[in-house]
Design a protein around this motif. Sequence first.
Motif, mmCIF file in Angstrom:
data_model
loop_
_atom_site.group_PDB
_atom_site.id
_atom_site.type_symbol
_atom_site.label_atom_id
_atom_site.label_comp_id
_atom_site.label_asym_id
_atom_site.label_seq_id
_atom_site.Cartn_x
_atom_site.Cartn_y
_atom_site.Cartn_z
ATOM 1 N N HIS A 60 66.865 48.079 -137.746
ATOM 2 C CA HIS A 60 66.296 46.995 -136.931
ATOM 3 C C HIS A 60 67.083 46.794 -135.641
ATOM 4 O O HIS A 60 67.375 45.665 -135.238
ATOM 5 N N SER B 84 67.231 52.507 -125.609
ATOM 6 C CA SER B 84 66.563 51.303 -126.111
ATOM 7 C C SER B 84 65.107 51.599 -126.410
ATOM 8 O O SER B 84 64.612 52.718 -126.188
ATOM 9 N N GLU B 85 64.409 50.588 -126.910
ATOM 10 C CA GLU B 85 62.983 50.740 -127.225
ATOM 11 C C GLU B 85 62.171 51.090 -125.987
ATOM 12 O O GLU B 85 61.187 51.828 -126.066
ATOM 13 N N GLY B 86 62.565 50.551 -124.836
ATOM 14 C CA GLY B 86 61.818 50.829 -123.621
ATOM 15 C C GLY B 86 61.863 52.280 -123.202
ATOM 16 O O GLY B 86 60.974 52.742 -122.462
ATOM 17 N N ASP B 87 62.868 53.034 -123.651
ATOM 18 C CA ASP B 87 62.960 54.446 -123.283
ATOM 19 C C ASP B 87 61.958 55.311 -124.042
ATOM 20 O O ASP B 87 61.788 56.491 -123.688
ATOM 21 N N PHE B 88 61.301 54.765 -125.051
ATOM 22 C CA PHE B 88 60.358 55.544 -125.856
ATOM 23 C C PHE B 88 58.913 55.083 -125.675
ATOM 24 O O PHE B 88 58.048 55.452 -126.474
ATOM 25 N N LEU B 89 58.650 54.307 -124.659
ATOM 26 C CA LEU B 89 57.283 53.842 -124.435
ATOM 27 C C LEU B 89 56.407 54.920 -123.805
ATOM 28 O O LEU B 89 55.239 55.075 -124.172
ATOM 29 N N SER C 1 67.256 47.243 -131.526
ATOM 30 C CA SER C 1 66.411 47.393 -130.338
ATOM 31 C C SER C 1 67.046 48.297 -129.302
ATOM 32 O O SER C 1 66.368 48.726 -128.366
ATOM 33 N N GLY C 2 68.319 48.593 -129.469
ATOM 34 C CA GLY C 2 69.021 49.492 -128.554
ATOM 35 C C GLY C 2 70.346 49.917 -129.141
ATOM 36 O O GLY C 2 70.940 49.216 -129.968
ATOM 37 N N MET D 76 66.862 53.403 -135.534
ATOM 38 C CA MET D 76 66.553 52.098 -134.967
ATOM 39 C C MET D 76 65.572 51.325 -135.841
ATOM 40 O O MET D 76 65.677 50.094 -135.976
ATOM 41 N N LEU D 77 64.627 52.025 -136.465
ATOM 42 C CA LEU D 77 63.668 51.347 -137.344
ATOM 43 C C LEU D 77 64.332 50.906 -138.646
ATOM 44 O O LEU D 77 64.053 49.811 -139.151
ATOM 45 N N VAL E 271 65.080 57.346 -133.376
ATOM 46 C CA VAL E 271 63.970 56.426 -133.645
ATOM 47 C C VAL E 271 64.005 55.955 -135.095
ATOM 48 O O VAL E 271 63.826 54.757 -135.386
#
Length: 308
Positions: free
Chosen positions: A31, A49-54, A33-34, A27-28, A24
């Motif tokens: 920048h 990707s970002e969707g895996d951490f929602l 997104s995956g 990725m931050l 995480v």
Amino acid sequence: MIVEQVMTTPVFSVKPSMPVSEVVKLMLERHFSGLPVVAEDGTLVGVVSEGDFLRRAELQTERKRSWFLEFLASPGKIADEYVHSHARKVEAVMTTNVVTIGPDAPLREAIDLMSRRRVKRLPVVRDGKVVGIVTRVDVLRALAGAMPAQAADDIDDAHIQGAIMAELAGQPWGVKGTIKVRVTDGVATLGGTIFDERERLAVQVAAENVPGVKSVIDELVLIEPISGVTIFPRATTRPRRGRPRAVDHEGHGPSRQRAAAGGRDPAGSRTGARRDPGAGRGLRRVPDRSARRRRRAARCPATGRPRA
């Protein structure tokens, strides 16, 4: 254009045993997104990707179901969701069913895969090893480089007109012979008829993309093929029907003429004066409704006879 011309290389990747917290932060900071997940030998094993951490327990965003759906869900499904929201290693939250593409594949094929599979990135793989990645940003970067430069001003109008007509003739939605194009000083005027409102914008876009076109004037008329209703463009005025307006030598209509005559029309009669219903031949006499109401009020409601 092929994938190798637009992909990003070298690729930042992570290991399956890497902690989620470090991924995480990476990725931050970068920048991203995956990121692709590769094994020790460089083989692609997944994508995170970002969707895996929602859906995370730290955010209290785990999936919640009603008691009925909870009863229908299998224990294995619920256990898998628990692992995904509480795991500490990347290998437990990453997506293993990865869609990949080769570096020699056409870019059109990559776009088709991204649209059909609804993914934002495609790892580029050669012999099982990741050699690059194609994202939507890479596609936008390629588009920016392929956009045409500013059109030149010295292009002949006849050449522009021919280019627009050739572009329309090569399109399956272009109705041949019904669209007319006139170019004057780089300004393209579109006339003729179309049979679908969506064709109007398509014709305008086709004209705007021709080098040398400065602006486009829309004079296309839409004819609804089923009802035959004619719809004129907003920029033009629908022709008036019936007798033309009577105007004076200064172009003033009847209302301006009456105002200049002190409330009288050009024939000299007072405007607003009531005409005699019986005057003239062929005129229909208008009944006096107020007199009829007075006669009804003068009759007795019980007998229908006039009141004494």
